[in-house]
Write an enzyme that holds these catalytic residues in place. Structure first.
Site, PDB file in Angstrom:
ATOM      1  N   GLN A   1       0.808  -1.222   0.000  1.00  0.00           N
ATOM      2  CA  GLN A   1       0.000   0.000   0.000  1.00  0.00           C
ATOM      3  C   GLN A   1       0.839   1.270   0.000  1.00  0.00           C
ATOM      4  O   GLN A   1       1.991   1.282   0.442  1.00  0.00           O
ATOM      5  CB  GLN A   1      -0.932   0.030   1.213  1.00  0.00           C
ATOM      6  CG  GLN A   1      -0.222   0.023   2.556  1.00  0.00           C
ATOM      7  CD  GLN A   1      -1.196   0.105   3.721  1.00  0.00           C
ATOM      8  OE1 GLN A   1      -1.279   1.125   4.402  1.00  0.00           O
ATOM      9  NE2 GLN A   1      -1.923  -0.986   3.955  1.00  0.00           N
TER      10      GLN A   1
ATOM     11  N   GLU B   1      -4.154   3.553  -0.507  1.00  0.00           N
ATOM     12  CA  GLU B   1      -4.978   3.729   0.686  1.00  0.00           C
ATOM     13  C   GLU B   1      -5.305   5.213   0.845  1.00  0.00           C
ATOM     14  O   GLU B   1      -4.409   6.043   1.025  1.00  0.00           O
ATOM     15  CB  GLU B   1      -4.241   3.230   1.931  1.00  0.00           C
ATOM     16  CG  GLU B   1      -5.014   3.478   3.228  1.00  0.00           C
ATOM     17  CD  GLU B   1      -4.220   3.142   4.480  1.00  0.00           C
ATOM     18  OE1 GLU B   1      -4.636   3.569   5.574  1.00  0.00           O
ATOM     19  OE2 GLU B   1      -3.171   2.466   4.364  1.00  0.00           O
TER      20      GLU B   1
ATOM     21  N   ARG C   1      -3.660  11.050   2.555  1.00  0.00           N
ATOM     22  CA  ARG C   1      -4.829  11.628   3.230  1.00  0.00           C
ATOM     23  C   ARG C   1      -5.640  12.428   2.218  1.00  0.00           C
ATOM     24  O   ARG C   1      -5.075  13.159   1.395  1.00  0.00           O
ATOM     25  CB  ARG C   1      -4.379  12.529   4.379  1.00  0.00           C
ATOM     26  CG  ARG C   1      -3.601  11.805   5.476  1.00  0.00           C
ATOM     27  CD  ARG C   1      -3.087  12.789   6.518  1.00  0.00           C
ATOM     28  NE  ARG C   1      -2.372  12.128   7.610  1.00  0.00           N
ATOM     29  CZ  ARG C   1      -1.062  11.900   7.619  1.00  0.00           C
ATOM     30  NH1 ARG C   1      -0.320  12.286   6.577  1.00  0.00           N
ATOM     31  NH2 ARG C   1      -0.495  11.304   8.640  1.00  0.00           N
TER      32      ARG C   1
ATOM     33  N   ASN D   1     -10.227  11.771   7.170  1.00  0.00           N
ATOM     34  CA  ASN D   1     -10.538  12.232   8.520  1.00  0.00           C
ATOM     35  C   ASN D   1     -11.858  12.989   8.464  1.00  0.00           C
ATOM     36  O   ASN D   1     -11.988  13.979   7.733  1.00  0.00           O
ATOM     37  CB  ASN D   1      -9.411  13.124   9.048  1.00  0.00           C
ATOM     38  CG  ASN D   1      -8.132  12.340   9.286  1.00  0.00           C
ATOM     39  OD1 ASN D   1      -8.086  11.452  10.128  1.00  0.00           O
ATOM     40  ND2 ASN D   1      -7.094  12.658   8.523  1.00  0.00           N
TER      41      ASN D   1
END
Length: 442
Positions: free
Chosen positions: A120, A189, A124, A193
């Protein structure tokens, strides 16, 4: 016995008809050969029988050197083993020392235990509703998601499937988790958040740091295709914006698109058109490194092979791929053939970029993507059979940890530091026991 008759006759006649001493008789020496062989029943059958008379005739009539057939391989092995057994007692101590030295060298040069495979690259993102469709447009499939509402975040995993492969699992289910933690490819990935899509809970949130500023380590990810120009035309019509189009700048024929968060996505041409049927395939993650010797050695320990390297006036590029998706590494990684092989890989390579001179600056350090105010890229991750065993080996190599396997609330996974301080997640192949932490995805 019949075959020994000529030798017996020679042994009786020659001494009586000449005054030459025994060791001077050529024919006598030849006559002894079958006799000696007859005393070695375990090896005699491995030789073709040679009549001493025929050898003498060949040697003395034509001047040619007679050729004695070579023993069969089994005979050679037998004789070698006999020699080894006789010499073992006087050389056993040196042999054991040599074996220990060889084992030590193999351990130092080998891959850490646990069959590590790159699995991976984590970024973010602010809004999965925008990022997931963007990467689907680049040929990726959402294969799983893991929800942690108690920690206010959710993980989305996307990858390039083989052309025509239908993915029938539902992301967020146990079946999808099992697929994710046993896959042989590399997933992107995407970490969301909660609230960032609405600039909450921090009204000051302006977006993630996407790299490529001074001293930033992370550079970009990439997808490959057969026709960069056609691909970029299609993406531009779909509303994608670009840092660089194929005809801009000095390097023609490659492009950098912006994803919804502003990360750079390189669009590169494959080495051979038509070799990979997919329109796009996830092909690179680029990190800048301070000292390539240390970094390449580290990632080789994690089961990667150096596929190609390219050197320019002020920087060099090193491309590594995981053992499970490539065969043998090329003998000469600087060759054109090595470059073409790397460009034709279906799975991604880890591109390590070295700006010359940084290795000599003891105070130089890249930002790795997890510092306050510079968060964006998070880590790369590897699957292993035994997290604890693999982490012990990494520790023995002299590298530290952001999180030990038993640290924090999530047991059985770890974050090691690579030579530049990048976070390297170490994950158990087959599944992670999150205990009560994981919540079924809606």
């Amino acid at each position: 016995y019949v075959s020994l008759l000529p030798s017996a006759i020679l042994l009786m006649i020659i001494p009586a008809t000449t005054r030459l001493p025994f060791h001077r008789h050529r024919l006598l020496k030849l006559a002894i050969v079958p006799v000696v062989l007859s005393a070695l029943p375990s090896t005699a059958n491995s030789f073709a029988f040679i009549s001493p008379i025929s050898i003498a005739s060949s040697r003395f009539s034509s001047g040619a050197v007679a050729r004695i057939p070579v023993p069969a391989a089994s005979t050679v092995s037998f004789l070698q083993n006999q020699h080894r057994s006789r010499s073992r007692s006087r050389s056993s101590s040196s042999s054991i020392s040599g074996l220990r030295a060889a084992m030590s060298t193999e351990s130092e040069n080998g891959v850490i235990p646990g069959r590590p495979t790159w699995q991976q690259t984590m970024l973010r993102i602010a809004d999965p509703a925008k990022s997931i469709p963007f990467y689907e447009m680049l040929g990726m499939t959402l294969i799983d998601k893991i929800n942690f509402p108690q920690f206010d975040f959710c993980l989305y995993f996307m990858t390039t499937l083989s052309d025509g492969e239908a993915y029938t699992l539902t992301p967020g289910t146990q079946e999808a988790h099992d697929y994710l933690w046993s896959m042989e490819g590399v997933a992107l990935e995407l970490t969301h958040n909660f609230g960032t899509e609405k600039r909450l809970p921090n009204p000051e949130f302006k977006g993630y740091h996407t790299g490529n500023q001074e001293k930033d380590g992370f550079g970009h990810i990439a997808v490959s295709c057969d026709d960069v120009y056609a691909a970029c035309d299609k993406l531009e019509k779909a509303g994608v914006t670009f840092k660089k189009k194929p005809d801009e700048g000095r390097m023609k024929g490659l492009a950098f698109a912006y994803d919804p968060d502003g990360y750079w996505v390189e669009i590169v041409r494959r080495g051979e058109s038509g070799k990979i049927p997919n329109e796009f395939n996830f092909s690179q993650t680029m990190l800048r490194v301070k000292d390539p010797k240390k970094s390449v050695a580290f990632y080789k320990k994690l089961g990667m092979k150096l596929m190609t390297e390219r050197h320019f006036d002020d920087f060099s590029l090193y491309f590594l791929a995981s053992n499970n998706v490539v065969g043998e590494a090329p003998e000469d990684p600087t060759s054109d053939d090595a470059t073409e092989t790397a460009r034709n890989l279906f799975g991604p390579v880890l591109e390590l970029t070295h700006n010359h001179g940084t290795e000599h600056d003891k105070d130089f350090q890249h930002f790795v993507g997890n510092e306050p105010g510079r968060q964006g890229f998070g880590h790369i991750g590897f699957l292993v059979d035994d997290v604890y065993q693999s982490c012990d080996a990494i520790r023995e190599l002299g590298y530290g940890f952001k999180k030990e396997p038993d640290g924090g609330s999530m047991k059985g996974l770890a974050f090691a530091y690579d030579p530049d301080g990048y976070w390297i997640e170490i994950i158990k192949r087959g599944g992670i026991d999150f205990g009560d932490e994981i919540v079924p995805s809606p």
